[in-house]
Design an enzyme around this catalytic site. Sequence first.
Site, mmCIF file in Angstrom:
data_model
loop_
_atom_site.group_PDB
_atom_site.id
_atom_site.type_symbol
_atom_site.label_atom_id
_atom_site.label_comp_id
_atom_site.label_asym_id
_atom_site.label_seq_id
_atom_site.Cartn_x
_atom_site.Cartn_y
_atom_site.Cartn_z
ATOM 1 N N GLU A 67 0.845 -1.215 0.000
ATOM 2 C CA GLU A 67 0.000 0.000 0.000
ATOM 3 C C GLU A 67 0.872 1.254 0.000
ATOM 4 O O GLU A 67 0.623 2.209 -0.742
ATOM 5 C CB GLU A 67 -0.934 -0.028 1.214
ATOM 6 C CG GLU A 67 -1.705 1.249 1.471
ATOM 7 C CD GLU A 67 -1.632 1.698 2.919
ATOM 8 O OE1 GLU A 67 -1.127 2.803 3.196
ATOM 9 O OE2 GLU A 67 -2.097 0.927 3.786
ATOM 10 N N GLU A 138 11.212 2.869 1.996
ATOM 11 C CA GLU A 138 9.843 2.813 2.514
ATOM 12 C C GLU A 138 9.671 1.754 3.591
ATOM 13 O O GLU A 138 8.757 1.849 4.406
ATOM 14 C CB GLU A 138 8.854 2.595 1.367
ATOM 15 C CG GLU A 138 7.427 3.015 1.698
ATOM 16 C CD GLU A 138 7.280 4.471 2.122
ATOM 17 O OE1 GLU A 138 6.293 4.790 2.826
ATOM 18 O OE2 GLU A 138 8.145 5.300 1.757
#
Length: 967
Positions: A67, A138
């Site tokens: 996501e 990330e």
Amino acid sequence: MAVGREGVEIVKPRSDKREYRRIVLQNSLEVLLISDPDTDKCAASMDVGVGSFCDPEGLDGLAHFLEHMLFYASEKYPVEDSYSKFITEHGGRTNAFTAPKHTNYYFDVNVDSFGEALDRFAQFFIKPLMSPDATMREIKAVHSENQKNLLLDTWRMNQLQKHISEESHPYHKFSTGNWDTLEIQPRAKGLDIRNELIQFYKENYSANLMHLVIYSKENLDEIHCLVEDRFQEIQNTDKSSRHFPGQPCSSEHLQILVKTVPIKQGHKLRVVWPVTPEIQHYKEGPCRYLGHLIGHKGEGSLFYVLKTLGWASSLCTDERESCWEFAFFMVEIGLTDAGHEHVQDIIGLLFKYIILLQQSGVCKWIFDELSALCATEFHYQDKSPPIHYVVRVASNMEIYPPEDWIVGSSLPCEFNPGTIQMVLDKLSPDNVRIFWESKSFEGSTDMVEPWYGTAYSMNRISASTIQEWMSSSPDENLHLPGPNVFIPTDLSLKISEEKINLPVLLRKSSYSTLWFKPDTVFSTPKAYIKIDFSCPRASNSSEAVVLTDLFTRLLMDYLNEFAYYARVAGLYYGVHHTNTGFQVTMVGYNHKLRILLEKVIEKIATFEVRPERFAVIKEVVTKDYQNMKFRQPYQQAMYHCSLILQDNTQPWTEHLEVLPSIKGEDLTNFLPLMLSRTFLEFYIAGNIDHGEAESIVQHIENTLFCGPQPICQPLYPSQHVTNRVVKLGTGLSHYYCTEGLNPSDENSALVHYIQVHRDDIVMNVKLQLFALIAKQPAFHQLRSVEQLGYITMLMQRNDYGIRGLQFIIQSTVKGPGDIDLRVEEFLKVFESELSQMTNEDFKSNVNALINMKLEKHKNLREECAFYWKEISDGTLKFDRRETEVEALRQLTQQELLDFFNEYVKVGAARKKTLSVRVYGSLHASEYMTDKNQPVQPSSIQIEDIFSFRISQPLYGSFKGAYGQVKS
């Protein structure tokens, strides 16, 4: 009803003028198109039927990590973060969330940019890029997000409930992910996390598992073309929808009593039962019916009895973790210290109430009343912002048939006592899980939940034991609620004879002012009333602040038995203390609103301290203050910033210090003194005429200010409250260093505040435009590239009309001093970006901000919040948006550059900064080092907040003139 092209009749509110159409693209993507000619924001939400339950074994958090990654870049738009930059620069916002069975991506944007925004959004699901460098960065962001949650009780207790379940069931998993699950463990197994990520995407992100909602200003045919053009390239691999058969809790996870240690002070009891999910019977509403009764707070209810005994401070019910295969019904009770000592009695009383429901049978009149309330709420619901609407509807699409995509489970309309009885039968002693949390269990637990480190112990608890607790519990008069007298029956609209588009000063006296605005926009049978009680004696000492807080909470407590019915019937009410006294707020159906308002005023006028309730509320307030130290470090930094800037405010530590010595008689003596000098400021709006508004004010003035022994008297001219803010020194950098209040919290935080000006239309738009342009670049550099922390933001700040900018960053990677340097470095780099901005980009940003300002209020609450801000700050610029739009149209690019160079640029002559640095445990050694560094010539180190504050000049207050109204 709204009829889609394929003949599906979509149930919608009677007042809903939007048009709907269901379509299915050739790739099997199911889409709901929504046309709203009145909208000034477009929005989209893609719901993918893949969530954390689908995480591969040994890769906890992979769905959540994916996501995050889809926001970075795509083959068509390869520049990193260009999607988020585009959305932000065109007046929008974007986000996503990962749930157990689905992941939802969404955004909104200004109308004229929707086509390109939608194209960029579609690339998430067509050809995303996941570069190796971005992937590694990330993972750190996901880890930082998890670090933020480690000391939050909601996350800890949720994971503990999941931990005590079948290991083979996906409910048991850790869904967030961290550095360990996404980097260390995969690497140890020889796995490349990027390859796993790409593989997970290819295997799961199939068009036939997706549901899309598009909300636009265009007509349905035009939206249809737009969607086909943008989304038909999403690959359809005909994946089967994932199902998770079996129950997460076997017999070994039922009939248990779990004692656990929270982070915060206080005691809670969570009683949980696995039940048949309501979505299998959503039109019959079994959990809604049972939650309505078990969670009721009127006389005879479980909460009423527990409150009367002094054992509970709150009670709520809810269906949790609901999906098609399983769900939990939960009763959560906030316990007092006395209640903590009577948990067996409380559990006994809860089961007694359940027995009462069994014996009473399923009552048709209660279901019918609940059904009628739900129908009124649905058909007269406020219009919500498109971004919220599309998320809710997209989330519904996988669960409900197309005709119920909008209504979902909000309209129980089929009375089926057998279904309700089936769920009620599940609420039994042999099916229960009890979680009891308290600091008092510290040192007496023998197990630790692995992901959050929550200490707990677990014991078996038999049905016969619970039966004993029921027998030994107090014999109280538990009974079902009576009919609700607050249900509105007059939902007619009042026709306003005069078109009043902005609030008007309808009435002014030495007692009060009345601002009034009838509803000329929303055509809904609702009204809004705000009353600000300005009481100088409510805030002149820490004792006074605490006593005022106690008074407002006791008042809410006293109102509960009577006014809870009003809340159930759609009448919200609230009383809370402010920096200058307290406020009463009411919003909801106007038909019976005045009855409730007059009851509240009567309670204020006849207020008496009940010793037994005073003791309970004092305990609650004490714990609230004690728990201030467990706030997130960035929240602590924001609090210190406000304390430094806002005059006449006291620290919570002083409030906590005075609390133990405050007694009931102190409040009895204080209240008449506090109310003796009072000024009331009213804002009345909505489906109400000016005569009724004036009548309400007259009644309240008569009650409080008139009579032989009036409770209140007008303020002296010198007593009108002012809002004063510290005026930081021009050309100076101020900084305040403090250690984080929770030694267990590794996170540090920085608030880097740049004070700019006192409310002024031209200066406002320069500040707002700069904030819009710089927001996404700041996020990209400081969060995406440098990975300082999950919480990284640049936003405007407004203290009573004194405006500025603030960077807010929370981090375990760097200490606050180093983060401060990174903020300044960003501003240095951004200076060249700003100076090189093309005129086309400048105009685009100006137009985006203009469109944001011209965005209409969606509902009465939103409109009233905007106008009340003007009233409470004293700025009274009700036409602010229009005048700021006009100023924006006149603004030149050079003026924006001049603004930056004068007020924001590093080293600018007129720049005024305040850095509040909170040092977490990882950076404790840096605290003394940074504090003891030599102070630079243009810097001021704030050693003591209050010594500093009294030594500084203050901005003039917009508020404080006689009657608090500008002539």
